[in-house]
Design a protein around this motif. Structure first.
Motif, short mmCIF file in Angstrom:
data_model
loop_
_atom_site.label_atom_id
_atom_site.label_comp_id
_atom_site.label_asym_id
_atom_site.label_seq_id
_atom_site.Cartn_x
_atom_site.Cartn_y
_atom_site.Cartn_z
N UNK A 149 0.94 -1.27 0.07
CA UNK A 149 0.14 0.02 -0.04
C UNK A 149 0.89 1.13 0.12
N UNK A 150 0.85 1.90 -1.10
CA UNK A 150 2.06 2.99 -1.16
C UNK A 150 1.18 4.45 -1.28
N UNK A 151 1.72 5.42 -0.44
CA UNK A 151 1.16 6.66 -0.51
C UNK A 151 2.08 7.94 -0.70
N UNK A 152 2.20 8.30 -2.24
CA UNK A 152 3.29 9.25 -2.41
C UNK A 152 2.60 10.84 -1.79
N UNK A 153 3.46 11.29 -1.38
CA UNK A 153 3.34 12.77 -0.80
C UNK A 153 4.38 13.73 -1.19
N UNK A 154 3.94 14.90 -1.32
CA UNK A 154 4.86 16.05 -1.70
C UNK A 154 4.26 17.46 -0.97
N UNK A 155 5.07 17.55 0.23
CA UNK A 155 4.74 18.39 1.24
C UNK A 155 3.48 18.77 1.56
N UNK A 181 -2.17 14.49 9.22
CA UNK A 181 -3.61 13.96 8.69
C UNK A 181 -3.25 12.78 7.90
N UNK A 182 -1.87 12.86 6.98
CA UNK A 182 -1.67 11.66 6.22
C UNK A 182 -1.49 10.44 6.91
N UNK A 183 -0.57 10.62 8.04
CA UNK A 183 -0.40 9.57 8.97
C UNK A 183 -1.38 9.04 9.56
N UNK A 184 -2.22 10.02 9.97
CA UNK A 184 -3.89 9.49 10.75
C UNK A 184 -4.52 8.66 9.80
N UNK A 185 -4.50 8.95 8.46
CA UNK A 185 -5.42 8.23 7.47
C UNK A 185 -4.57 6.83 7.32
N UNK A 186 -3.27 6.85 7.35
CA UNK A 186 -2.63 5.54 7.19
C UNK A 186 -2.86 4.68 8.34
N UNK A 187 -2.93 5.37 9.60
CA UNK A 187 -3.33 4.44 10.74
C UNK A 187 -4.64 3.96 10.83
N UNK A 188 -5.67 4.74 10.18
CA UNK A 188 -7.00 4.46 10.12
C UNK A 188 -7.19 3.23 9.21
N UNK A 189 -6.53 3.06 8.10
CA UNK A 189 -6.40 2.03 7.15
C UNK A 189 -5.68 0.81 7.89
N UNK A 190 -4.70 0.99 8.77
CA UNK A 190 -3.80 0.09 9.22
C UNK A 190 -4.89 -0.65 10.33
N UNK A 191 -5.63 0.07 11.20
CA UNK A 191 -6.43 -0.41 12.04
C UNK A 191 -7.57 -1.29 11.56
N UNK A 192 -7.99 -0.65 10.35
CA UNK A 192 -9.33 -1.33 9.69
C UNK A 192 -8.82 -2.68 9.03
N UNK A 221 -10.28 -3.10 1.01
CA UNK A 221 -9.14 -3.51 0.41
C UNK A 221 -9.01 -5.09 0.27
N UNK A 222 -9.46 -5.86 1.12
CA UNK A 222 -9.50 -7.14 1.04
C UNK A 222 -10.27 -7.83 -0.15
N UNK A 223 -11.42 -6.99 -0.14
CA UNK A 223 -12.37 -7.68 -1.35
C UNK A 223 -11.43 -7.21 -2.73
N UNK A 224 -10.85 -6.15 -2.94
CA UNK A 224 -10.01 -5.92 -3.90
C UNK A 224 -9.00 -7.03 -4.34
N UNK A 225 -8.38 -7.32 -3.42
CA UNK A 225 -7.30 -8.59 -3.55
C UNK A 225 -7.99 -9.89 -3.96
N UNK A 226 -9.05 -10.01 -3.31
CA UNK A 226 -9.91 -11.34 -3.60
C UNK A 226 -10.32 -11.34 -5.22
#
Length: 297
Positions: free
Chosen positions: A100-106, A111-122, A210-215
């Protein structure tokens, strides 16, 4: 589409037929509308100004017609409850490695890391976390910006625990911007993963999706990319709330319509999608175009 997969006759000729039908549905009314405009202009006759107005009017009319036929096809599909052509797996698979890749530029890293944490917990709650590695790929060229990114990344790792597979990398040269960052990731680490999910800096997806996409990718080996339907959330301004309402109300209709007209060969919006890495690396590296600006470089 993965290597060795072949499109069936229905996919090859059905897509061409629908494309020609859509072109006729858009072109014919646009020509009629342009002719009608010439008749109602206050100074009749085929002058240069009148012709120019008719051409512009026809183009704009065609643009509106595209939206009409896309939304109409989508509404019909949703009313008839037509299903996707993809085969839906009866059981889930857990052995495919996914980045799972998240490109960022400045961007603001908090909030970017907060969203990554939300995806991780989910993903953790859905029981799919073991398949995923997380990559925060930075192109930031300001020292303060990348220091803030590293601090936010370190804080996120501390919250998730030492065994969290969450990686941060900053490129020194921002070549080809975020698309170049994805290409760089594919060259360096792509061979370790069967799929990658590309998210934008403000993207948020649930572990269930995300799991359904992989399946779906596992069960349909000829599919190279599946893209979700983005929807705006948590908007505060008036314009943002209108966009959020529109994306929720009209988004599914337009997505179903695009599915009908494009079939399996639609365009890629650049994020919120799962990609089969091996064929992507083999076939999607575009050469550097000559010139500069929007049509080169």
């Amino acid at each position: 589409m993965s290597r060795g997969a072949r499109r069936g006759p229905a996919s090859r000729y059905g897509g061409v037929g629908r494309g020609l039908l859509l072109a006729l549905l858009v072109l014919i009314p646009s020509l009629v509308a342009g002719e009608f405009l010439l008749e109602v202009l206050p100074h009749p006759g085929y002058t240069i100004l009148n012709d120019a107005l008719a051409v512009v009017f026809g183009v704009l009319f065609g643009w509106i017609s595209v939206g009409l036929w896309v939304s109409l096809a989508g509404a019909v599909l949703l009313l008839l409850r037509r299903q996707s052509r993809l085969k839906v797996p009866a059981v889930t698979t857990r052995d495919a490695r996914v980045a799972l890749v998240v490109p960022v530029f400045r961007e603001d890293p908090r909030p970017v890391c907060a969203r990554i944490e939300s995806v991780y917990r989910s993903l953790e709650a859905a029981g799919r976390l073991a398949q995923y590695d997380f990559f925060l790929l930075s192109d930031s060229n300001d020292a303060d910006a990348w220091v803030e990114e590293e601090v936010a990344w370190a804080g996120l790792r501390a919250r998730l625990g030492g065994d969290a597979r969450l990686y941060y990398r900053r490129r020194r040269l921002n070549i080809k911007r975020k698309s170049g960052n994805i290409a760089d990731f594919c060259r360096r680490w792509g061979s370790q993963y069967r799929y990658m999910v590309v998210l934008d800096a403000d993207s948020l997806m649930t572990g269930e999706v995300l799991g359904r996409l992989v399946d779906l990718m596992e069960y349909n080996p000829s599919v190279g990319l599946i893209q979700t339907l983005p929807a705006a959330i948590h908007q505060n301004t008036l314009f943002g709330r209108v966009q959020q309402f529109a994306s929720r109300l009209y988004g599914p209709v337009f997505a179903a319509g695009l599915h009908f007209w494009h079939m399996g060969e639609g365009h890629y919006w650049g994020h919120n999608a799962i990609i089969r890495v091996a064929p992507f690396v083999r076939h999607c590296a575009l050469p550097r175009l000559p010139g500069s600006g929007a049509f080169g470089g």
